[in-house]
Design an enzyme around this catalytic site. Structure first.
Site, PDB file in Angstrom:
ATOM      1  N   HIS A  32       0.854  -1.073  -0.605  1.00 40.76           N
ATOM      2  CA  HIS A  32      -0.345   0.416   0.043  1.00 40.76           C
ATOM      3  C   HIS A  32       0.752   0.917   0.401  1.00 40.76           C
ATOM      4  O   HIS A  32       1.760   1.209   0.479  1.00 40.76           O
ATOM      5  CB  HIS A  32      -0.673  -0.062   1.172  1.00 40.76           C
ATOM      6  CG  HIS A  32      -2.091   1.113   1.190  1.00 40.76           C
ATOM      7  ND1 HIS A  32      -1.913   2.467   1.306  1.00 40.76           N
ATOM      8  CD2 HIS A  32      -3.146   0.717   1.152  1.00 40.76           C
ATOM      9  CE1 HIS A  32      -2.953   2.955   0.905  1.00 40.76           C
ATOM     10  NE2 HIS A  32      -4.029   1.631   0.162  1.00 40.76           N
ATOM     11  N   HIS A  89       1.067  -5.033   2.330  1.00 39.90           N
ATOM     12  CA  HIS A  89      -0.733  -4.736   2.825  1.00 39.90           C
ATOM     13  C   HIS A  89      -1.848  -5.740   2.061  1.00 39.90           C
ATOM     14  O   HIS A  89      -2.222  -6.369   2.619  1.00 39.90           O
ATOM     15  CB  HIS A  89      -1.172  -3.208   1.923  1.00 39.90           C
ATOM     16  CG  HIS A  89      -2.494  -3.031   1.776  1.00 39.90           C
ATOM     17  ND1 HIS A  89      -2.831  -2.703   2.977  1.00 39.90           N
ATOM     18  CD2 HIS A  89      -3.554  -3.091   1.540  1.00 39.90           C
ATOM     19  CE1 HIS A  89      -3.898  -2.526   2.969  1.00 39.90           C
ATOM     20  NE2 HIS A  89      -4.658  -2.943   2.238  1.00 39.90           N
TER      21      HIS A  89
END
Length: 648
Positions: A315, A431
């Site tokens: 992310h 992520h």
């Protein structure tokens, strides 16, 4: 390790179980109580080393927000004791995929949900952005499909994409009917946000805490279902398999009851893996501590097919504690996520000289897909020798920012930063795993009786990169699609209770190892975990090369061998299990799968960028598949604790 090639190729009985009451509360899920199937002595929490099967440390009041009461047992208890339990369906994981599936199959049989920590502690609970679905007249399934396929670098399975985008709206409506509360606009209609990679506003959300709201609604429904037994603090060790007529069948799972320090065997006709991802193979991740790749590793050891493990999504915007005015006193267990929706709402990325940089990398600027934004930030950090960049939403109206992102605003304000006036320091963090256990359109695997849904699965939806807010959507759709084939398999399967005694029982170390040996093993395991995470970040991160990947392969192999040798010198046996040791075992297994898959992909596509092959290669537009090997690896991490049975 297994071969690497390219090509995407009822236990009924009557009875009753005694239940007693627990009194812990769950983070962020107020006014919700639910039953648990466990004889729990709360006073013992934190009193035993986690390595030996106990929950570590004390329970912070920050995590104590709603009441848990004991769960009523299923009607199968006449066959059950403290260490062997029989159910029609066993679900491993209590995120959106596992809970949604359990609520459907419970209409047809008894269900056990096994969850590693508290039931709310899953990646679902940390999902901020929302669920993507075509719910606006100006939007279309075709548009959602195109956005998904473009973000996935054209590696997505088109049939899977069509199924998910078509069925998604109905799955969202089901959540609403079950009591999930999503944000509405002034016109009374659902407020649909837009995130990076999406061409339309199609993100259904509950402020910036969507996953928590979905988890709350599903847990409430589970609490009201007498046919579901919820086993909190049960760590899944290995799947129980046997071979019959040339095919592998799954008949349940062994687990460690963290509260009682016993090995508990769950025998079932159908097992659904919904155990989440592998974030903690890296030192910085948005995933909770439970995300140690347990489901993928167990499946690999059970000879399930694994696919696309090279595609680890970083992310682009996790909160950088280093850039906060007031630094946290202790290191976070998982990085705090700054949702994609901040950029979707107009957030702008700057370097520390307040120079906007995204337009230099992509015409879509801040609305480019996550892989593009993460690499762009990584490039800025390396060129400028800085540790974070800045995400600014302060130019938007204060009331709008606070209404859309209350959780982010509150977290930043704890450390002296007002996001309505100041930019947010951010940095990429591991992520989401786009690869996993290879699944068909009904969540089926090559192991009979084993189904997968959620992040643990590789359905073909995400391809080489996940489109924002498609993960909760995929979990909902595949949890629902796995229901009917699971019921069919349950009704057709033989219910042989004698199987339970045929696999050897894992043992816990505390009865045969001294305190000194255990303490040494605990410390060495923690060191090895930190070293593995450092290797993965340094050599298998956002930007890769063949040389660094080969170094990672060598370093991980040595680290694993040294760790195992240390354990066995200190008296550890191959049949022994403990939470930290088993997590380490799974982390090694998953890290090796990621490296092997990355070395096999000799091109740059989506989340996998390698300096030696920096371009897309059309001839290589095929998923990476890891098939079971005829000869299993000799390391402890790669072998199941129980030998595979031959069944009649």
């Amino acid at each position: 390790m297994a071969n690497l090639t390219n090509g995407f190729v009822s236990l009924h009985c009557a009875g009753a179980m005694h239940v007693d009451k627990g009194h812990m509360q769950a983070s962020g899920l107020p006014f919700l109580s639910f039953r648990r199937c466990s004889q729990l002595d709360i006073s013992r929490l934190g009193s035993v080393p986690r390595f030996m099967g106990a929950k570590s440390a004390t329970v912070s009041l920050h995590y104590v927000r709603h009441r848990i009461s004991a769960i009523r047992a299923s009607t199968l208890s006449c066959l059950q004791d403290d260490t062997t339990k029989f159910f029609d369906f066993v679900v491993i994981g209590s995120g959106v995929a596992g809970l949604r599936y359990a609520l459907e199959v419970s209409k047809h049989g008894s269900v056990a949900i096994i969850t590693k920590a508290e039931p709310y502690e899953s990646n679902t609970n940390y999902a901020q952005g929302g669920v993507s679905a075509v719910l606006c007249p100006s939007d279309s399934v075709e548009s959602h499909m195109e956005d998904t396929i473009v973000a996935g670098a054209y590696l997505c399975d088109e049939e899977t994409v069509r199924v998910v985008c078509t069925e998604g709206p109905e799955r969202v409506k089901e959540l609403i009917a079950m009591g999930a509360s999503f944000d509405h606009g002034e016109d009374g209609r659902l407020h649909l946000a837009r995130e990076g990679g999406h061409s339309h506003n199609r993100i259904v959300h509950s402020a910036d805490m969507t996953g928590r709201e979905i988890e709350r609604a599903l847990l409430q429904a589970v609490d009201n279902d007498d046919n579901i037994s919820l086993f909190g603090h049960h760590f899944a060790i290995d799947l129980l398999t046997c071979q019959k007529n040339g095919e592998i069948y799954c008949y349940g799972v062994d687990s460690i009851d963290i509260e009682t320090q016993k090995v508990v065997r769950f025998i079932s006709k159908v097992t659904l893996l919904a155990s989440g991802g592998v974030g903690h193979i890296y030192p910085t991740t948005t995933n909770p501590l439970v995300a140690t790749g347990d489901g993928i590793a167990m499946s690999h050891r059970a000879q399930a097919v694994i696919s696309n493990m090279e595609f680890v999504q970083f992310h682009p915007t996790a909160l950088s504690d280093e850039g906060l005015p007031i630094k946290p006193k202790t290191r976070r267990e998982n990085a705090f996520l700054i949702t994609e929706a901040v950029r979707g709402d107009g957030g702008i990325l700057y370097n520390q000289s307040m120079e906007r940089f995204m337009p230099m990398y992509d015409d879509r600027a801040e609305l480019a897909p996550r892989d593009v934004v993460a690499r762009s930030i990584d490039d800025q950090l390396k060129k400028r020798r800085e540790n974070y960049v800045l995400l600014d939403i302060s130019h938007k109206p204060r009331e709008k920012v606070l209404a859309h992102f209350p959780n982010i605003a509150a977290e930043c304000l704890r450390y002296g930063l007002d996001i309505t006036r100041q930019p947010i320091p951010v940095v990429p963090a591991a992520h989401y795993m786009c690869g996993g256990v290879r699944a068909g359109l009904q969540g089926e695997t090559n192991v009979k009786g084993l189904y997968v849904a959620g992040e643990v699965a590789c359905t073909g939806l995400h391809g080489a990169n996940r489109l924002a807010s498609n993960s909760l959507l995929e979990a909902l759709v595949f949890a629902r699609r796995a229901v009917q084939p699971s019921i069919d398999h349950m009704l057709d399967a033989d219910g042989d209770a004698s199987l339970a005694a045929r696999w050897a029982r894992p043992t816990l170390p505390w009865s045969s190892l001294g305190d000194g040996a255990l303490a040494d093993i605990v410390e060495r395991t923690r060191q090895s975990r930190t070293e593995l995470q450092s290797v993965m970040w340094e050599y298998v991160g956002i930007v890769r090369s063949t040389g660094r990947l080969k170094q990672a392969e060598w370093k991980i192999g040595d680290l694993e061998s040294e760790w195992e040798e240390f354990l066995f010198r200190r008296g550890w046996k191959p049949t022994m299990v403990g939470i930290e040791a088993c997590e380490m075992r799974n982390l090694f297994c998953c890290a090796k799968l990621v490296v092997k898959s990355a070395l096999a992909r000799r091109e740059s596509r989506g989340l996998h960028f390698t300096e030696d092959f920096p371009y897309l290669e059309e001839s290589r537009r095929k998923p990476t598949v890891i098939f079971p090997a005829a000869v299993q690896e000799l390391t402890w991490s790669s072998k199941p604790l129980q030998r595979q049975l031959q069944c009649k």
